[in-house]
Write an enzyme that holds these catalytic residues in place. Structure first.
Site, PDB file in Angstrom:
ATOM      1  N   GLY A 332      -7.409  -3.381   0.723  1.00 54.59           N
ATOM      2  CA  GLY A 332      -7.579  -3.925  -0.621  1.00 54.59           C
ATOM      3  C   GLY A 332      -6.258  -4.365  -1.221  1.00 54.59           C
ATOM      4  O   GLY A 332      -5.195  -4.261  -0.607  1.00 54.59           O
ATOM      5  N   ILE A 333      -6.328  -4.851  -2.453  1.00 59.92           N
ATOM      6  CA  ILE A 333      -5.137  -5.318  -3.161  1.00 59.92           C
ATOM      7  C   ILE A 333      -4.297  -4.113  -3.568  1.00 59.92           C
ATOM      8  O   ILE A 333      -4.795  -3.157  -4.156  1.00 59.92           O
ATOM      9  CB  ILE A 333      -5.535  -6.138  -4.400  1.00 59.92           C
ATOM     10  CG1 ILE A 333      -6.356  -7.364  -3.981  1.00 59.92           C
ATOM     11  CG2 ILE A 333      -4.298  -6.569  -5.182  1.00 59.92           C
ATOM     12  CD1 ILE A 333      -6.942  -8.124  -5.146  1.00 59.92           C
ATOM     13  N   LYS A 334      -3.012  -4.154  -3.266  1.00 63.44           N
ATOM     14  CA  LYS A 334      -2.130  -3.029  -3.582  1.00 63.44           C
ATOM     15  C   LYS A 334      -1.942  -2.905  -5.085  1.00 63.44           C
ATOM     16  O   LYS A 334      -1.819  -3.899  -5.802  1.00 63.44           O
ATOM     17  CB  LYS A 334      -0.779  -3.211  -2.885  1.00 63.44           C
ATOM     18  CG  LYS A 334      -0.859  -3.131  -1.363  1.00 63.44           C
ATOM     19  CD  LYS A 334       0.511  -3.330  -0.735  1.00 63.44           C
ATOM     20  CE  LYS A 334       0.420  -3.265   0.792  1.00 63.44           C
ATOM     21  NZ  LYS A 334       1.750  -3.472   1.437  1.00 63.44           N
ATOM     22  N   ASP A 386     -14.233  11.257 -10.440  1.00 61.63           N
ATOM     23  CA  ASP A 386     -13.476  12.489 -10.606  1.00 61.63           C
ATOM     24  C   ASP A 386     -12.305  12.481  -9.631  1.00 61.63           C
ATOM     25  O   ASP A 386     -12.393  11.940  -8.528  1.00 61.63           O
ATOM     26  CB  ASP A 386     -14.375  13.704 -10.335  1.00 61.63           C
ATOM     27  CG  ASP A 386     -13.736  15.006 -10.791  1.00 61.63           C
ATOM     28  OD1 ASP A 386     -12.746  14.955 -11.547  1.00 61.63           O
ATOM     29  OD2 ASP A 386     -14.239  16.076 -10.394  1.00 61.63           O
TER      30      ASP A 386
END
Length: 587
Positions: A332-334, A386
């Site tokens: 995914g995008i950092k 959570d």
């Protein structure tokens, strides 16, 4: 405790006194924890929803407060941090003996660990001093005192008495107040049970097993149990709500099966308030209904999040021992403020706060940690994941991909410590892995796009109802769970909705302002302009069409201001942990 470390004699009188003081500290903690949980019944009966939310939040702080008290006491009375190894070995053995007939031994062991690791320097305590595995069994614990409530009640209806039995299940909780129409509610539940079970043969062991405490959360009280017939067990939950205008109670729905229960006990919801004398028995009962849910998550859902953390870490170490894949930078995008990594074979991600951030991120480590604490103590309404927060976690260094090690050393050097073959990370958050929403959308069918964009808008509206403004609402900051729910998980920019100022973009005063590509109007720190969300969120035409059809009001400042006014007026919104289509007709 190894044979070499096992003391042949219990010779130091201080060891028993320390063990007794530790247990007294835990017992005080659990008395207060249980009293707060038991008081949920009165708050529900009065409709004190804000009090219920405050209790849910304050109870989270109880454990650390009691651990600090016990640590100070032991240091003052026994100079505990300076005691030799032999004394601590004897303390542990005395403590085990004191737990033989205890009703919460697993929680008391975790309390011992917490105090021990707080008092002793990290290099000094080791497995001889703490409970790495349980020393006392939690099986078949029950309070045999005559006045004690059993963990669950069993009811044995016949086909002719099933309706009366359902009614007795409800009335046995002795809620202080009247139902709007209990006979109507019982008829609805009976019809739902008959639809769920369908045509079946009534076996000799047909019974209803119902946990003895209601499960309180926000504005609901839940009856939780299971129907047993032959070898078939059907979990169920009955949400009881309170009508605001006259205080009358009504059963709102009938939930059945593991999936419904998993949604009710989701990791994205606030912890329940439950009056339990033997928590391990509640966990065992709930695990029989949700076998796919880890015991650690069940303990956390019951408000025993420290026990949940302890069990989670044991599960993690066990998984490490029986796996060989390597930690990697999460797909995914950092993120700009968090470095996120995972272990492909383990369904969780690890999040570490970076030491430095891009200029556009005006934040600090302390501020980010405060946002995560806000989420921990706030009502998560099924829309915020959570997180488990750990300090000084030792990872086997050889299990890290070189690229991940390089990123950690570049972005988080202050949090790293080399310790032999281990890499110790001084502070880390762990949360359940989800499919990032931007990745999900990239590969989704048109039908999936429609469903998940609707879910995304609903997620934002649920957060708004809980007085949360997500801040950064980009798709990459939301994830899709295995049940298809959209959940928010990037907390570094969240604010209370009531603290934000929602404004319309002012009309330009001249042609120069109208043609400007920059923000030409004044913006205060908590000013939000909802109509500007569109360019960032709706670049995909398919997404835009669905979003505007279902959630166009999210681009209107008045939508946000109307919700803010209701929250400031003290209104607590209804957010249901089940599909509204499952509700019976209005109470």
């Amino acid at each position: 405790m190894t044979a070499a470390a096992f003391p042949p004699k219990l010779t130091d009188p201080r060891a028993f006194e320390i063990a007794l003081a530790l247990l007294e500290g835990f017992n005080r903690h659990y008395r207060l924890f249980r009293a707060t949980s038991a008081e949920a019944k009165g708050r529900f009966e009065r409709g004190d929803w804000q009090g219920q939310q405050r209790a849910q939040a304050l109870r989270i702080e109880f454990y650390d407060t009691r651990v600090a008290e016990a640590s100070v006491l032991l240091e003052r009375r026994f100079a505990a941090s300076a005691l030799p190894m032999a004394v601590w070995q004897q303390v542990k053995l005395h403590y085990i003996g004191l737990l033989t007939n205890h009703l919460q031994p697993e929680l008391a062991e975790t309390f011992f660990n917490s105090v021990c690791t707080r008092i002793l320097h990290h290099a000094y305590f080791h497995n001889d001093f703490i409970f790495v595995r349980p020393a006392v069994s939690t099986e078949y614990i029950e309070n045999d005192e005559p006045a004690a409530l059993p963990t669950y009640r069993a009811y044995y209806p016949t086909p002719d008495t099933l309706r009366d039995t359902i009614r007795r299940v409800i009335t046995n909780f002795q809620l202080g107040g009247e139902f709007v129409d209990l006979d109507r509610d019982v008829d609805r539940v009976l019809a739902a049970v008959q639809r769920q079970l369908g045509e079946f043969r009534w076996r000799a062991n047909f019974q209803l097993q119902v946990l003895s405490s209601l499960f309180y959360r926000n504005k609901g009280a839940y009856v939780v149990g299971k129907i047993i017939n032959g070898f078939t067990e059907t979990p169920f939950a009955l949400p009881i709500l309170r009508r605001d205008r006259d205080g009358g109670f009504f059963i709102d729905a009938a939930l059945f099966g593991e999936d419904d229960l998993l949604m009710l006990f989701s990791f994205a919801r606030a912890y329940f308030l439950v009056d339990m004398e033997v928590p391990s028995a509640y966990v065992q009962f709930l695990r029989s209904m949700m076998p796919r849910k880890p015991r650690s998550e069940i303990y956390s859902a019951l408000g025993l999040q420290k026990q949940g953390k302890n069990l989670f870490y044991r599960d993690f170490l066990y998984h490490l021992k029986h796996s060989s894949d390597r930690f990697r930078i999460a797909p995914g995008i950092k993120g700009m403020v968090m470095l996120v990594f995972d272990l492909p074979s383990w369904p969780f991600v690890f999040k570490v706060i970076k030491d430095f951030y891009p200029p556009q991120k005006d934040t600090s480590r302390e501020l980010i940690q405060s946002k995560y604490l806000l989420v921990k103590t706030h009502d998560r309404v099924g829309r915020m994941a959570d997180t488990l927060e750990y300090t000084r976690v030792a990872f086997p260094r050889h299990r890290f991909e070189p690229e991940l090690l390089a990123e950690l050393k570049h972005f988080c050097p202050s949090l790293l410590q080399e310790n032999g073959d281990d890499l110790v990370i001084k502070h880390v958050y762990i949360e359940r892995r989800m499919v990032p929403l931007n990745i999900y959308l990239r590969d989704a069918t048109p039908e999936q796009v429609e469903r998940v964009v609707i879910e995304y808008g609903n997620a934002i509206k649920d957060l708004v109802a809980a007085n949360i403004f997500p801040g950064d609402m980009l798709w990459k900051n939301f994830g899709v769970t295995r049940h298809g729910k959209v959940v928010f998980y990037d907390y570094d920019e969240i604010e209370y909705l009531s603290d934000c100022n929602f404004r319309r973009v002012p009309e330009p005063r001249n042609e120069e302002e109208e043609m400007s590509g920059e923000v030409w109007w004044s913006v205060a720190p908590r000013d939000v302009f909802p109509e500007t969300f569109g360019p960032f969120l709706l670049g995909n035409p398919k997404v835009r069409e669905v979003f505007l059809r279902h959630h166009a009001e999210l681009l209107d400042a008045e939508f946000w201001n109307a919700r803010k006014r209701r929250i400031l007026a003290g209104h607590v919104h209804d957010v249901f942990p089940y599909d509204v289509a499952r509700r019976f007709a209005a109470g």
